[in-house]
Design a protein around this motif. Structure first.
Motif, PDB file in Angstrom:
ATOM      1  N   ASN A 200       0.755  -1.459  -0.133  1.00  6.09           N
ATOM      2  CA  ASN A 200      -0.063   0.052  -0.160  1.00  6.09           C
ATOM      3  C   ASN A 200       0.999   1.153  -0.103  1.00  6.09           C
ATOM      4  O   ASN A 200       1.907   1.075  -0.051  1.00  6.09           O
ATOM      5  N   ARG A 201       0.321   2.247  -0.089  1.00  2.02           N
ATOM      6  CA  ARG A 201       1.058   3.792  -0.217  1.00  2.02           C
ATOM      7  C   ARG A 201       1.976   4.108   0.767  1.00  2.02           C
ATOM      8  O   ARG A 201       3.230   4.532   0.573  1.00  2.02           O
ATOM      9  N   THR A 202       1.606   3.743   2.098  1.00  2.00           N
ATOM     10  CA  THR A 202       2.412   3.945   3.315  1.00  2.00           C
ATOM     11  C   THR A 202       3.436   2.974   3.461  1.00  2.00           C
ATOM     12  O   THR A 202       4.337   3.188   4.487  1.00  2.00           O
ATOM     13  N   ARG A 205       1.379  -2.384   4.694  1.00  2.00           N
ATOM     14  CA  ARG A 205       0.755  -3.652   4.481  1.00  2.00           C
ATOM     15  C   ARG A 205       1.470  -3.847   3.116  1.00  2.00           C
ATOM     16  O   ARG A 205       1.917  -3.410   1.986  1.00  2.00           O
ATOM     17  N   TYR A 207       1.257  -7.339  -0.024  1.00  2.76           N
ATOM     18  CA  TYR A 207       0.435  -8.266  -0.388  1.00  2.76           C
ATOM     19  C   TYR A 207       1.292  -9.192  -1.257  1.00  2.76           C
ATOM     20  O   TYR A 207       2.056  -8.775  -2.467  1.00  2.76           O
ATOM     21  N   GLU A 218      -1.949 -11.481   3.033  1.00  2.60           N
ATOM     22  CA  GLU A 218      -1.669 -10.084   3.419  1.00  2.60           C
ATOM     23  C   GLU A 218      -0.599  -9.889   4.836  1.00  2.60           C
ATOM     24  O   GLU A 218      -0.663 -10.812   5.600  1.00  2.60           O
ATOM     25  N   LEU A 242      -3.646  -2.860  -6.423  1.00  2.00           N
ATOM     26  CA  LEU A 242      -4.666  -2.209  -5.551  1.00  2.00           C
ATOM     27  C   LEU A 242      -5.404  -1.230  -6.190  1.00  2.00           C
ATOM     28  O   LEU A 242      -5.122  -0.524  -7.207  1.00  2.00           O
ATOM     29  N   GLU A 246      -7.395   1.575  -2.180  1.00  3.10           N
ATOM     30  CA  GLU A 246      -6.923   0.453  -1.420  1.00  3.10           C
ATOM     31  C   GLU A 246      -7.882  -0.229  -0.687  1.00  3.10           C
ATOM     32  O   GLU A 246      -7.499  -0.954   0.275  1.00  3.10           O
ATOM     33  N   GLN A 247      -9.130  -0.377  -1.296  1.00  4.99           N
ATOM     34  CA  GLN A 247     -10.004  -1.061  -0.526  1.00  4.99           C
ATOM     35  C   GLN A 247     -10.367  -2.407  -1.386  1.00  4.99           C
ATOM     36  O   GLN A 247     -10.901  -3.544  -0.726  1.00  4.99           O
ATOM     37  N   LEU A 249      -8.519  -5.410  -4.332  1.00  2.80           N
ATOM     38  CA  LEU A 249      -7.420  -6.029  -4.757  1.00  2.80           C
ATOM     39  C   LEU A 249      -7.526  -6.888  -5.874  1.00  2.80           C
ATOM     40  O   LEU A 249      -8.478  -7.550  -5.960  1.00  2.80           O
TER      41      LEU A 249
END
Length: 468
Positions: A200-202, A205, A207, A218, A242, A246-247, A249
């Motif tokens: 994810n962007r931050t 997480r 995958y 995850e 994503l 980001e909800q 995939l």
């Protein structure tokens, strides 16, 4: 095994230190500077109110640091060295070098056909292995290190000094410090190895896909713990992407010819999109409206309207479309056409597809720089005629393209089946995997203007080095 180059720091200014340098041939050049004393006497004057004489003495003493042992080895060739420590003591001769030095050290490394490197080592450095770039190379090799079996993909973790490596023939994934090659973690996944990894962007997480179990894992990127195993409901899951929020995939399923759309809140498959044969690469537009799919079996590029789930084939080469990546603003989707050795570009506003460039044999993973001006392409090289599980007759490569023109800006000769590839979030580092050598290589990426001024780098020269 880790080989690394110390970053260039600029020459240390005035250093009044002492020591000696001993060459690798056993010779010694000792130039210790002993403490110096000087005494000066001021002129004497006498009056009725001032004492008759005044005498002043000044003593200046330099500090002599304890010598330390320094080892210098050069990769990948024998080279000549000029080693100068803080006292000015010098060794000039062939590599390797081992001997005592004092303070900061300037190292000049030279070899015919290679770029000269000037490196400044700090006062605490005890070993260094410089990598010499071949003449004309614009990117700068910094590091290579060994991994577990069959490193399939590499990915820089956003906001952190970590490089994640998926192991197709191993038991999971590994995490490394991209500056040193030090292994941070090695994590087993149930039942089989791993294929691709995204974040994810931050960077909180990760995958990771697993073909044999058709799963997506995850991962808590901080603790490296598996949070859940999500079944895609397909067969041989490969690439993931994503949604912008980001909800959601999406995961491509190579054998079942579909893409699974997964609700990350529940971990359930919301729907499956029936695709062209052997779907692999994926790209979703920044507005979440369209999903592009690369079809490997017939070289197809397909786009889905995510509101309706309807798909349209935009392009068919008869080859093997493999990987997709988008420009930072999502206006262009780049694709690697593995069978035809080409890179294609698709305008997402018009869905018009054009050829951007012809590259080396069997292009696979691609990535675009954060500013959108550079495209990096890993090329596997010609396959072994018996099986691609064995080294082929050509070395793999990485080619750097100008996205505006398709011009070649540089080319790197890699190892056996150069495969995984990623550019760091700040655009300064390139990492790629040599799949059959169980190895990761790191290069420094110079600025766009420097690349543009490089005259194509080693694009022309590297062609003569591809055949083993």
């Amino acid at each position: 095994m880790v080989h690394t180059r110390i970053a260039r720091l600029g020459l240390v200014a005035t250093l009044a230190l002492a020591g000696c340098v001993t060459g690798g041939d056993g010779s010694s050049d000792l130039r210790a500077t002993v403490a110096e004393s000087s005494t000066s006497t001021l002129p004497t004057t006498t009056t009725s109110t001032v004492p008759p004489t005044t005498t002043s003495t000044t003593t200046t003493t330099t500090t002599i640091p304890a010598p330390r042992e320094l080892t210098i080895e050069v990769e990948p060739v024998a080279a000549s060295l000029e080693v100068t420590d803080a006292t000015g003591s010098a060794y000039v001769g062939p590599a390797p070098f081992t001997g005592p030095v004092a303070g900061a050290v300037e190292l000049v490394v030279k070899a015919p056909g290679f770029e000269t490197e000037t490196i400044v080592l700090g006062a605490e450095e005890t070993s260094v292995t410089p990598w010499l770039d071949k003449s004309g190379q614009v990117l700068d090799k910094l590091l290579e290190f060994d991994t577990g079996p069959a490193p399939k993909q590499v990915a820089f973790r956003p906001g952190h000094d970590e490089l994640w490596v998926t192991l197709l023939a191993g038991r999971g994934f590994e995490v490394y410090d991209p500056a040193s090659g030090r292994q941070i973690a090695a994590v087993d996944l149930p039942k089989a190895g791993s294929v691709e990894v995204i974040f994810n962007r931050t960077g909180t997480r990760a995958y990771i896909s697993q073909m044999e179990t058709a799963s997506v894992y995850e991962i808590d990127a901080e603790t490296k713990e598996v949070l859940r195993q999500i079944s895609t409901g397909g067969v041989w899951t490969k690439v993931m992407v994503l949604s912008p929020d980001e909800q959601t995939l999406w995961a491509s399923n190579w054998v079942s010819n579909d893409v699974s759309e997964i609700d990350l809140a529940t971990g359930e498959v919301r729907r499956k999109l029936s695709t062209v044969r052997t779907p692999r690469g994926l790209f979703v537009t920044p507005d979440g409206a369209k999903l592009y799919v690369a079809g490997f079996a017939s070289g197809e590029l397909q786009v889905f309207d995510l509101a309706t789930g309807e798909g349209t084939v935009l392009h068919r080469t008869g080859g093997a479309m493999r990987h997709l990546v988008g420009s930072p603003d999502g206006s262009i989707v780049y694709g690697s056409e593995m069978a035809l050795d080409t890179i294609v570009a698709t305008d997402t506003a018009t869905d018009e597809v054009t050829n951007l460039a012809v590259v080396d044999r069997l292009p696979n993973t691609i990535d675009v720089s954060p500013d959108g001006r550079l495209l990096f392409v890993s090329n596997r090289g010609r396959n072994n005629p018996e099986t691609y599980y064995r080294p082929g007759p050509e070395w793999g490569t990485v080619v750097v393209l100008d996205t505006a023109t398709g011009a070649y800006l540089d080319a790197i000769v890699g190892g056996n089946q150069t495969t995984g590839l990623d550019v760091s979030p700040d655009g300064t580092l390139l990492a790629f995997s040599d799949f059959l050598d169980d190895r990761i290589v790191i290069y420094r990426i110079p600025g766009y203007d420097q690349l543009l001024a490089g005259g194509g780098g080693r694009w022309e020269a590297h062609a003569a080095e591809l055949v083993k």
